[in-house]
Design a protein around this motif. Sequence first.
Motif, PDB file in Angstrom:
ATOM      1  N   ASP A   1       0.801  -1.222   0.000  1.00  0.00           N
ATOM      2  CA  ASP A   1       0.000   0.000   0.000  1.00  0.00           C
ATOM      3  C   ASP A   1       0.836   1.275   0.000  1.00  0.00           C
ATOM      4  O   ASP A   1       0.286   2.375   0.073  1.00  0.00           O
ATOM      5  N   LEU A   2       2.149   1.147  -0.077  1.00  0.00           N
ATOM      6  CA  LEU A   2       3.008   2.325  -0.038  1.00  0.00           C
ATOM      7  C   LEU A   2       2.782   3.224  -1.257  1.00  0.00           C
ATOM      8  O   LEU A   2       2.708   2.753  -2.390  1.00  0.00           O
ATOM      9  N   GLU A   3       2.679   4.525  -1.002  1.00  0.00           N
ATOM     10  CA  GLU A   3       2.613   5.491  -2.096  1.00  0.00           C
ATOM     11  C   GLU A   3       4.026   5.916  -2.454  1.00  0.00           C
ATOM     12  O   GLU A   3       4.841   6.191  -1.576  1.00  0.00           O
TER      13      GLU A   3
ATOM     14  N   VAL B   1      13.592  -1.364  -2.039  1.00  0.00           N
ATOM     15  CA  VAL B   1      14.299  -1.132  -0.775  1.00  0.00           C
ATOM     16  C   VAL B   1      13.327  -0.625   0.290  1.00  0.00           C
ATOM     17  O   VAL B   1      13.349  -1.083   1.437  1.00  0.00           O
ATOM     18  N   ARG B   2      12.453   0.305  -0.089  1.00  0.00           N
ATOM     19  CA  ARG B   2      11.509   0.844   0.897  1.00  0.00           C
ATOM     20  C   ARG B   2      10.542  -0.233   1.385  1.00  0.00           C
ATOM     21  O   ARG B   2      10.206  -0.300   2.569  1.00  0.00           O
ATOM     22  N   LYS B   3      10.097  -1.088   0.494  1.00  0.00           N
ATOM     23  CA  LYS B   3       9.204  -2.176   0.887  1.00  0.00           C
ATOM     24  C   LYS B   3       9.917  -3.164   1.808  1.00  0.00           C
ATOM     25  O   LYS B   3       9.327  -3.665   2.779  1.00  0.00           O
TER      26      LYS B   3
ATOM     27  N   LEU C   1      10.082  -1.621   5.240  1.00  0.00           N
ATOM     28  CA  LEU C   1       8.798  -1.673   5.942  1.00  0.00           C
ATOM     29  C   LEU C   1       8.513  -3.082   6.444  1.00  0.00           C
ATOM     30  O   LEU C   1       8.014  -3.265   7.556  1.00  0.00           O
ATOM     31  N   SER C   2       8.825  -4.077   5.638  1.00  0.00           N
ATOM     32  CA  SER C   2       8.631  -5.463   6.085  1.00  0.00           C
ATOM     33  C   SER C   2       9.489  -5.762   7.308  1.00  0.00           C
ATOM     34  O   SER C   2       9.019  -6.374   8.282  1.00  0.00           O
ATOM     35  N   ALA C   3      10.754  -5.301   7.270  1.00  0.00           N
ATOM     36  CA  ALA C   3      11.645  -5.511   8.414  1.00  0.00           C
ATOM     37  C   ALA C   3      11.138  -4.748   9.633  1.00  0.00           C
ATOM     38  O   ALA C   3      11.187  -5.248  10.764  1.00  0.00           O
ATOM     39  N   SER C   4      10.614  -3.539   9.400  1.00  0.00           N
ATOM     40  CA  SER C   4      10.085  -2.732  10.501  1.00  0.00           C
ATOM     41  C   SER C   4       8.857  -3.390  11.124  1.00  0.00           C
ATOM     42  O   SER C   4       8.711  -3.425  12.348  1.00  0.00           O
TER      43      SER C   4
END
Length: 444
Positions: free
Chosen positions: A43-45, A136-138, A141-144
């Motif tokens: 769902d990341l923009e 990388v951003r996804k 977020l998964s790691a977070s």
Amino acid sequence: MEMKQAVEDSIELTEVEKAAKSHFSRIIAEGSSKPCDVGSPADLEFQLPAWFDEEKFKRGQKYFRDNRFGMMLSNMCGLISLLSDPKGLNLLHNTGKSSTPETARKRYISTTLHMLSWYEIDLTPGSKSWLSLQRVRKMHLSASNSSSKTEVGCINQMEVSFTTFGFMGYALIRPHLLGIRSDNDADREAFVHFWAVMGSMLGVEDQYNMCLPDLAVVEMICRIFLRYVFLPLIQFESPLFKQMVNAIMDGLSEFNPVMSYGSMLCFMRRVAGVPGYQYNVDLEKEIICRPIFSANELSEMRKSFVHNAYYEWMDNILVDGRINLYEVRPIAESCSVDAQSLDGGSVTGSYRAISENETNKLRDIASSLLGLKNTEELVKITITEGDWSSHLNDSKINLLSGKDLRLFKVNCRLIEMNKSWIGNYINETMLSLMLYRMRKALEK
């Protein structure tokens, strides 16, 4: 004491220092409790920020390419510095993807090639660099999300700012020790804009983006980060830190044979300006950010770390108005002195009773962070700005093993070579070969 406190609480700052102080304070006080991203990676923009300047962005890319050898060394120093952050270190360790030479080899080859695509390819929707940043951003977020279910907690805005410093901080404020040309402010401003865009694309909100202010303010923010955050952190080597950094060195040794744990740790501390590592440097450039926070402001700022997992102990060493140097030393042999031996005259001299409260906190830090042996102790030396220059020497270099000392000096020599045309050509040729071999290794 009251007069000293009044002086501390009425520090006169320049406009640049005021702006940098405000931005840094916001990153620490607010960013430490604000997640970088939330929800599902799907769902990341993902879009360019409204202030994106394509011309300046491309100039920033070119500045990297024109100084690629020094920039890559800067990134390695930044990576080692970031691993000194206990929360980030544990978060990486918990992913299980960088704790052994085999996993670290794959992870950091991939990270290097991702980063190079950001510098080399136009940032447009669907481009290789665009897709790389999305991926990388996804992954972050998964790691977070996974980390938020443990005591480590999620990745927050402050920690992504730490990471931004790791990528661009040393290159911006310590370029002379990395062979990076820094005589054109327009190039350096473009480089800062590039990282402002990268930060935004990776989830940093504008109010926490350390690269959005003017160049002079960003430089000051980096100097504040170095003095108040990384200068104390990079003096500590926890067992996990040693494991992770050794994994990187061993995993990448087939591509870069002049790296080792000891030599690169020493090189990084030289670049950062830690006293004792001033080997073959211009001491006039070895300056430190002057104090810009009052005692009350520092006390309030440290509260941001108290209830954060892996930061509880940092209120003793982080964001401190003093300059503290730390050293692990063997405990000297000593005899036991008690009332009976004093009264009996078997011991002579002057003595001072040491309160347990005076040493307990430092001992707890040493035990939990460094895993010290019973025969070792952590010694803290506090110096003032006036004493700073008297502690600048290369005494720590002499503690390296013969092999590490040779590798350290080789890296210093390569930096000196990089300042000449022929030296830069040789370094860039070697770097191109290394990157070619990395790409081939990742294809296997």
